[in-house]
Design an enzyme around this catalytic site. Structure first.
Site, PDB file in Angstrom:
ATOM      1  N   ASP A  45       0.873  -1.171   0.000  1.00 12.22           N
ATOM      2  CA  ASP A  45       0.000   0.000   0.000  1.00 12.22           C
ATOM      3  C   ASP A  45       0.912   1.224   0.000  1.00 12.22           C
ATOM      4  O   ASP A  45       1.655   1.453   0.962  1.00 12.22           O
ATOM      5  CB  ASP A  45      -0.883  -0.037   1.252  1.00 12.22           C
ATOM      6  CG  ASP A  45      -1.761   1.183   1.436  1.00 12.22           C
ATOM      7  OD1 ASP A  45      -1.565   2.208   0.748  1.00 12.22           O
ATOM      8  OD2 ASP A  45      -2.642   1.130   2.320  1.00 12.22           O
ATOM      9  N   ILE A  46       0.891   1.990  -1.063  1.00 14.22           N
ATOM     10  CA  ILE A  46       1.809   3.133  -1.202  1.00 14.22           C
ATOM     11  C   ILE A  46       1.666   4.139  -0.065  1.00 14.22           C
ATOM     12  O   ILE A  46       2.623   4.818   0.284  1.00 14.22           O
ATOM     13  CB  ILE A  46       1.631   3.800  -2.587  1.00 14.22           C
ATOM     14  CG1 ILE A  46       2.858   4.653  -2.945  1.00 14.22           C
ATOM     15  CG2 ILE A  46       0.326   4.596  -2.656  1.00 14.22           C
ATOM     16  CD1 ILE A  46       2.920   5.075  -4.396  1.00 14.22           C
ATOM     17  N   ASN A  97      -5.875  13.267 -10.745  1.00 14.19           N
ATOM     18  CA  ASN A  97      -6.616  13.853 -11.867  1.00 14.19           C
ATOM     19  C   ASN A  97      -6.166  15.310 -11.995  1.00 14.19           C
ATOM     20  O   ASN A  97      -5.486  15.836 -11.122  1.00 14.19           O
ATOM     21  CB  ASN A  97      -8.131  13.719 -11.664  1.00 14.19           C
ATOM     22  CG  ASN A  97      -8.611  14.395 -10.396  1.00 14.19           C
ATOM     23  OD1 ASN A  97      -8.337  15.573 -10.170  1.00 14.19           O
ATOM     24  ND2 ASN A  97      -9.325  13.660  -9.567  1.00 14.19           N
ATOM     25  N   VAL A 128      -5.759   5.125  -6.247  1.00 14.40           N
ATOM     26  CA  VAL A 128      -4.616   5.557  -5.442  1.00 14.40           C
ATOM     27  C   VAL A 128      -4.766   7.018  -5.020  1.00 14.40           C
ATOM     28  O   VAL A 128      -4.385   7.396  -3.913  1.00 14.40           O
ATOM     29  CB  VAL A 128      -3.277   5.293  -6.172  1.00 14.40           C
ATOM     30  CG1 VAL A 128      -3.073   6.221  -7.352  1.00 14.40           C
ATOM     31  CG2 VAL A 128      -2.114   5.381  -5.219  1.00 14.40           C
ATOM     32  N   ASP A 129      -5.343   7.842  -5.859  1.00 10.45           N
ATOM     33  CA  ASP A 129      -5.552   9.259  -5.542  1.00 10.45           C
ATOM     34  C   ASP A 129      -6.411   9.409  -4.292  1.00 10.45           C
ATOM     35  O   ASP A 129      -6.050  10.127  -3.350  1.00 10.45           O
ATOM     36  CB  ASP A 129      -6.201   9.949  -6.745  1.00 10.45           C
ATOM     37  CG  ASP A 129      -6.268  11.460  -6.629  1.00 10.45           C
ATOM     38  OD1 ASP A 129      -5.571  12.046  -5.790  1.00 10.45           O
ATOM     39  OD2 ASP A 129      -7.022  12.061  -7.412  1.00 10.45           O
ATOM     40  N   GLY A 168      -5.237   2.308 -13.996  1.00 10.22           N
ATOM     41  CA  GLY A 168      -6.526   2.046 -13.357  1.00 10.22           C
ATOM     42  C   GLY A 168      -7.663   2.503 -14.249  1.00 10.22           C
ATOM     43  O   GLY A 168      -7.786   2.075 -15.400  1.00 10.22           O
TER      44      GLY A 168
END
Length: 174
Positions: free
Chosen positions: A10-11, A24, A33-34, A119
Site C-alpha cells: 500500500d503506497i 486527476n 490511489v488518488d 486504473g
C-alpha cells in the site's frame, strides 16, 4: 544510476521521502490511489492541492505528505488511454520524468510510484510498465536524481509484470 525495485504494498504506508500520486487534473482527490492518498494524508492535503490550481497531463506538482509517512507527495496526471494514438506514451513518460525532476529539486532520495494511468484511465499494464521502467532508467542515470525508485504494485499481477520488465534488457522491454 538509481536502485530500481518493485514491491507489493500500500503506497500510503511507505516510509520514503516521497510518494507519487496518480492524480486527476484538478488535484482534488478521486478514486483509486488518488483517493487513498488523500484519505491517508488527511484534509491538509486537499487544502494544499487547492492552492496549486490543478495540473496538466504529463506535468507534476509537489505538496507535503502531511499525515503520511512520506515527507512529500508528488502529484502527476497520467494520460487517459485512447488506443495509443493520442500521444499517450510521450505523456506517460513525461509523468515519470517530471516527477523525478521535481523530487530531485526537493532533495528526495527515495521515491515510490504507483502504476500511473493503469486504473480507470485504462492504460494497458504491459505498455505502461515498459514506459515507466525505461523512462526511470534513463532519467536516473543523472546522479542528482533520487537514489532509490520503488514501483509500488497494487496486486501480485502488477508486481510480476514490473519484475519481469526490470529483468529485460534496458530499452527493449518484453
Amino acid at each position: 544510476m538509481s536502485l530500481l525495485r518493485a514491491i507489493h504494498a500500500d503506497i500510503t504506508t511507505l516510509d520514503v521521502d516521497a510518494i507519487v500520486n496518480a492524480a486527476n487534473s484538478a488535484l482534488l482527490g478521486g478514486g483509486g490511489v488518488d483517493g487513498a492518498i488523500h484519505r491517508a494524508a488527511g484534509p491538509r492535503l486537499l487544502e494544499a492541492c487547492r492552492k496549486l490550481g490543478g495540473c496538466p497531463t504529463g506535468e507534476a506538482r509537489i505538496t507535503p505528505g502531511f499525515d503520511l509517512p512520506a515527507r512529500f507527495v508528488v502529484h502527476t496526471v497520467g494520460p487517459v488511454w485512447h488506443g495509443g494514438h493520442a500521444n499517450e506514451a510521450a505523456l506517460l513518460a513525461a509523468c515519470y520524468r517530471n516527477s523525478l525532476q521535481l523530487a530531485a529539486e526537493h532533495g528526495v532520495q527515495r521515491i515510490a510510484f504507483p502504476a500511473i494511468s493503469t486504473g480507470v484511465y485504462g492504460y494497458p499494464l504491459d505498455e505502461a510498465t515498459r514506459i515507466a521502467i525505461n523512462t526511470v532508467r534513463g532519467v536516473t542515470e543523472d546522479p542528482a536524481m533520487p537514489q532509490e525508485v520503488i514501483f509500488c504494485c497494487f496486486s501480485a499481477r502488477d508486481l510480476a509484470m514490473y519484475e519481469g520488465e526490470m529483468l529485460a534488457p534496458p530499452g527493449l522491454g518484453s
